[in-house]
Design a protein around this motif. Structure first.
Motif, PDB file in Angstrom:
ATOM      1  N   PRO A  29       3.038   7.129  -7.273  1.00 49.52           N
ATOM      2  CA  PRO A  29       2.015   6.170  -6.856  1.00 49.52           C
ATOM      3  C   PRO A  29       0.929   6.712  -5.952  1.00 49.52           C
ATOM      4  O   PRO A  29      -0.126   6.088  -5.824  1.00 49.52           O
ATOM      5  CB  PRO A  29       2.842   5.116  -6.101  1.00 49.52           C
ATOM      6  CG  PRO A  29       3.971   5.907  -5.514  1.00 49.52           C
ATOM      7  CD  PRO A  29       4.285   6.980  -6.515  1.00 49.52           C
ATOM      8  N   GLY A  30       1.175   7.844  -5.276  1.00 45.55           N
ATOM      9  CA  GLY A  30       0.225   8.275  -4.273  1.00 45.55           C
ATOM     10  C   GLY A  30       0.266   7.343  -3.066  1.00 45.55           C
ATOM     11  O   GLY A  30       1.247   6.631  -2.850  1.00 45.55           O
ATOM     12  N   LYS A  31      -0.786   7.303  -2.291  1.00 47.24           N
ATOM     13  CA  LYS A  31      -0.829   6.471  -1.075  1.00 47.24           C
ATOM     14  C   LYS A  31      -1.123   5.026  -1.451  1.00 47.24           C
ATOM     15  O   LYS A  31      -2.106   4.735  -2.122  1.00 47.24           O
ATOM     16  CB  LYS A  31      -1.881   6.996  -0.111  1.00 47.24           C
ATOM     17  CG  LYS A  31      -1.899   6.240   1.215  1.00 47.24           C
ATOM     18  CD  LYS A  31      -2.852   6.886   2.197  1.00 47.24           C
ATOM     19  CE  LYS A  31      -2.929   6.095   3.510  1.00 47.24           C
ATOM     20  NZ  LYS A  31      -1.609   5.904   4.132  1.00 47.24           N
ATOM     21  N   VAL A  32      -0.241   4.136  -0.993  1.00 45.49           N
ATOM     22  CA  VAL A  32      -0.378   2.701  -1.259  1.00 45.49           C
ATOM     23  C   VAL A  32      -0.147   1.956   0.048  1.00 45.49           C
ATOM     24  O   VAL A  32       0.769   2.282   0.809  1.00 45.49           O
ATOM     25  CB  VAL A  32       0.638   2.234  -2.320  1.00 45.49           C
ATOM     26  CG1 VAL A  32       0.531   0.727  -2.549  1.00 45.49           C
ATOM     27  CG2 VAL A  32       0.424   2.977  -3.637  1.00 45.49           C
ATOM     28  N   GLY A  33      -0.969   0.959   0.340  1.00 50.79           N
ATOM     29  CA  GLY A  33      -0.888   0.219   1.592  1.00 50.79           C
ATOM     30  C   GLY A  33       0.397  -0.583   1.744  1.00 50.79           C
ATOM     31  O   GLY A  33       1.085  -0.900   0.769  1.00 50.79           O
ATOM     32  N   VAL A  34       0.709  -0.929   2.998  1.00 46.48           N
ATOM     33  CA  VAL A  34       1.934  -1.653   3.317  1.00 46.48           C
ATOM     34  C   VAL A  34       1.969  -3.020   2.652  1.00 46.48           C
ATOM     35  O   VAL A  34       2.985  -3.428   2.084  1.00 46.48           O
ATOM     36  CB  VAL A  34       2.072  -1.797   4.852  1.00 46.48           C
ATOM     37  CG1 VAL A  34       3.186  -2.766   5.208  1.00 46.48           C
ATOM     38  CG2 VAL A  34       2.344  -0.437   5.488  1.00 46.48           C
ATOM     39  N   VAL A  35       0.878  -3.756   2.721  1.00 47.68           N
ATOM     40  CA  VAL A  35       0.835  -5.105   2.142  1.00 47.68           C
ATOM     41  C   VAL A  35       1.049  -5.040   0.634  1.00 47.68           C
ATOM     42  O   VAL A  35       1.785  -5.850   0.055  1.00 47.68           O
ATOM     43  CB  VAL A  35      -0.502  -5.795   2.481  1.00 47.68           C
ATOM     44  CG1 VAL A  35      -0.593  -7.147   1.774  1.00 47.68           C
ATOM     45  CG2 VAL A  35      -0.645  -5.973   3.985  1.00 47.68           C
ATOM     46  N   VAL A  36       0.414  -4.085  -0.011  1.00 44.92           N
ATOM     47  CA  VAL A  36       0.574  -3.937  -1.457  1.00 44.92           C
ATOM     48  C   VAL A  36       2.027  -3.616  -1.799  1.00 44.92           C
ATOM     49  O   VAL A  36       2.602  -4.194  -2.736  1.00 44.92           O
ATOM     50  CB  VAL A  36      -0.365  -2.830  -1.998  1.00 44.92           C
ATOM     51  CG1 VAL A  36      -0.066  -2.524  -3.466  1.00 44.92           C
ATOM     52  CG2 VAL A  36      -1.818  -3.261  -1.840  1.00 44.92           C
TER      53      VAL A  36
END
Length: 487
Positions: A31-38
């Motif tokens: 996924p690579g970098k993904v935000g906390v909310v997502v």
């Protein structure tokens, strides 16, 4: 169908495809970098399907608030425990072995190539068939709210999800799931608000439930856990849906997006809150439906649709339909992604790097979505059985070696790891066939006596898997204790 409704559904489909294209990071399996909310909303959306919203929500009409034990299990065991103890160690091992799939992670850790093929194969088969049921359910929902045939809706859905998985890879799947999770929150909230308005609020509703006479399903009333077999059924359901998910490959792969232990601690409360609102709210509303609909509805699957049609205006009905379809498609995209990845990386072991890999990835997704669509067109008791047992079978094959890796590191020999996975699968299948009364009487005409016949197959399968592992773990621990060092 009004132009507004048509535009809403068309926009929904186009937004999903646009997000998938935008989120693509060039790697289909990582996924690579993904935000906390997502991450939090994507985990919730993958975890919760339309089965939970409509099927289990309808069961609450019969069982009452004791079904909240299932929701509590999902929140604490299925989410808090996972992010507290399993998620970050999984990410560390994934990073160490540069794994693309959960099957590859276990296989590389235990140096067991055959284990990768076995786990990849059963993941692909079971999740494709399970995904077909999810697609079919979503198609029936759309056909119920829009003037199109169910098969036409099915074709549209498999094309949309197939393209989004093909274009976006795992990163795209996470972002589309996060959007769908937000829509689920809105839809469930709208229905719950309408239910509270009718019964006078949550506290008044609970007082009215307490006044209802006990029934065979709620033999201690609608606010307490039932005694006997009904209570055991509730606890078994909580166990399967809360512990069985620990080893589900589509959920394990979400941990690959974590960047630190601190990030895992941030994802956990958000995911827990989302599950409380969606699952807890749906089950609470389903229990209160007893005050509105009574006991006349024999089919639990009809409870929630009846409530929606009775309490919500047309706009609200469309919002809730979007929520249920989002629950289905978020699960379907996760299942389709891991099934395609399992075929691509684990079973066929095709290259996952380079320009040529893009074509093979698209072909794997095309094959997976085609099989999903074809299975969804069928109405087979065998397919239905596989759909209902897939979580237990996957957990039985994977849970013991997975937890052993997280607890003790890669101490299992290749043969032991493979034997554990195979024996767990066979043990679970055997119990479904000859021991578990709900299925074995239909399949073989026999079942274990008394309470033993109610033991969930996931327990039997996991126990068989753990028995294979135990001697190896104990021997290694004994050797370490004697020598004072790892071997």
């Amino acid at each position: 169908m009004t132009p507004t409704i048509a535009i809403t559904w068309i926009s929904y489909a186009l937004v999903l495809l646009a997000i998938s294209r935008w989120a693509n990071n060039g790697n289909a399996l990582l996924p690579g970098k993904v935000g906390v909310v997502v991450q939090a909303f994507a985990y919730m959306a993958t975890y919760i399907s339309a089965v939970a919203l409509v099927g289990f929500g309808g069961l609450c009409n019969k069982y009452g608030l004791q079904m909240l034990l299932v929701a509590a299990g999902n929140v604490w065991l299925g989410t808090w425990f996972v992010y507290r103890y399993l998620a970050w160690p999984t990410r560390l091992f994934q990073r160490k072995y540069d794994a693309r799939t959960p099957a590859q992670l276990l296989a590389r850790a235990y140096n067991a190539p055959k284990l990768q093929v076995f786990l990849g194969a059963i993941s692909a088969v079971l999740l494709i068939v399970y995904g077909s049921a999810v697609f079919k359910g979503a198609a029936l929902i759309i056909a119920g709210v829009l003037p199109i045939h169910a098969n036409t809706a099915l074709l549209i859905l498999v094309v949309i999800v197939g393209l989004s998985v093909m274009w976006g890879g795992l990163r795209g799947v996470l972002y589309t799931e996060a959007l769908q999770g937000a829509i689920m929150l809105v839809g469930v909230g709208a229905l719950l608000f309408a239910i509270f308005k009718v019964v006078g609020g949550p506290l008044a509703g609970m007082r009215q439930l307490a006044e209802l006479a006990p029934t065979p399903e709620a033999n201690r009333g609608f606010l307490s856990l039932s005694s006997g077999s009904e209570g055991i059924n509730i606890l078994s359901l909580a166990l399967v849906t809360s512990v069985g998910i620990w080893a589900q490959p589509q959920l394990i792969q979400r941990h690959f997006a974590l960047s630190s232990r601190k990030e895992a601690s941030k994802v956990s409360p958000l995911a827990m809150l989302a599950l409380v609102l969606v699952v807890g709210g749906m089950y609470f509303g389903g229990a209160l439906s007893r005050l509105i609909l009574g006991s006349e509805i024999a089919n639990p699957d009809a409870v929630i649709p009846t409530l929606v049609g009775m309490l919500l205006p047309e706009a609200g009905q469309q919002i809730f339909a979007l929520a249920v379809v989002s629950a289905s498609l978020s699960t379907a995209s996760g299942l389709l992604h891991i099934a395609s990845g399992s075929l691509w990386s684990d079973v066929l072991k095709l290259p996952t790097h380079g320009e040529k890999s893009k074509m093979t990835w698209r072909f794997m997704v095309l094959c997976s979505v085609a099989f999903c669509g074809l299975f969804a067109l069928k109405s087979s008791s065998i397919i239905a059985m596989i759909c209902t047992t897939s979580w237990s079978l996957l957990a039985s094959a994977t849970l013991a070696p997975y937890l052993a890796l997280l607890l003790w590191g890669p101490r299992l020999s290749p043969g032991t790891a493979l034997a554990s996975a195979v024996s767990g699968t066979l043990g679970c299948l055997a119990w479904y066939t000859i021991g578990y009364a709900q299925t074995s009487i239909k399949l073989s005409g026999m079942a274990a006596a008394g309470v033993l016949g109610m033991v969930p197959p996931i327990l039997v399968g996991t126990l068989c898997s753990a028995v294979c592992i135990a001697p190896c773990i104990l021997l290694k621990k004994s050797t370490i204790a004697e020598t004072g060092e790892e071997v």
